[in-house]
Design an enzyme around this catalytic site. Structure first.
Site, PDB file in Angstrom:
ATOM      1  N   GLY A  47       0.814  -1.218   0.000  1.00 22.96           N
ATOM      2  CA  GLY A  47       0.000   0.000   0.000  1.00 22.96           C
ATOM      3  C   GLY A  47       0.842   1.260   0.000  1.00 22.96           C
ATOM      4  N   CYS A  48       1.905   1.251   0.774  1.00 20.23           N
ATOM      5  CA  CYS A  48       2.765   2.424   0.877  1.00 20.23           C
ATOM      6  C   CYS A  48       3.518   2.660  -0.426  1.00 20.23           C
ATOM      7  CB  CYS A  48       3.728   2.279   2.050  1.00 20.23           C
ATOM      8  SG  CYS A  48       2.841   2.168   3.630  1.00 20.23           S
ATOM      9  N   THR A  49       3.864   1.579  -1.110  1.00 21.49           N
ATOM     10  CA  THR A  49       4.520   1.710  -2.409  1.00 21.49           C
ATOM     11  C   THR A  49       3.553   2.313  -3.424  1.00 21.49           C
ATOM     12  OG1 THR A  49       6.004  -0.124  -1.937  1.00 21.49           O
ATOM     13  CG2 THR A  49       5.695   0.442  -4.251  1.00 21.49           C
TER      14      THR A  49
END
Length: 158
Positions: A47-49
């Site tokens: 998700g952070c990527t």
């Protein structure tokens, strides 16, 4: 123990944090610029990527509209450097290992994950104006589609 959330019109809490290369970045040094400050749970996670790559891909238009983008996580410099280099991120990633800045912004506290209540980083974004005032506080944002949604709220899509 979620700290108080920031509302529109609040003064953005000051901070100085190291980036992936150990350079100190201070919010005070960015006075006179509009800042998009986003908090994310962990470098190199799916998700952070997705969220970081969306900011990367929108950076030219955000910069063109006068915004400086900063990402903050609890990661140390090495994982931030690896994340930045692997994903070709073109904005500073800041390290807040003791979560002090997360707590100042109310970006750490209880959240629901897979039906359980856990304490952790709340994916949050703050738009800060040239005078250091929060003009748009967004809590518990979704990683996917967040930048597109933010662009709409900032009226950057014609």
């Amino acid at each position: 123990m979620a700290d108080a959330r920031l509302d529109t019109g609040a003064t953005a809490p000051e901070f100085t944090l190291p980036d992936a290369d150990g350079n100190q970045i201070s919010l005070a040094d960015l006075r006179g610029q509009k800042v998009i400050l986003y908090f994310y749970p962990a470098a190199s996670t799916p998700g952070c990527t997705t969220e970081a790559c969306d900011f990367r891909d929108s950076l030219n238009s955000l910069r063109g509209a006068g915004y400086t983008v900063l990402g903050i996580s609890k990661d140390e410099a090495e994982p931030l450097k690896k994340f930045r280099d692997e994903e070709h991120l073109n904005f500073p990633l800041l390290s807040d290992t003791d979560l002090t800045v997360h707590q100042l912004y109310g970006a750490y506290g209880e959240k629901s994950m897979y039906g359980k209540t856990v304490t952790g980083v709340l994916r949050s974004t703050f738009v800060i104006d040239e005078a250091g005032t929060v003009t748009l506080p967004l809590y518990n944002v979704k990683a996917t589609g967040h930048v597109a949604s933010l662009r709409k709220k900032l009226k950057l899509d014609a």
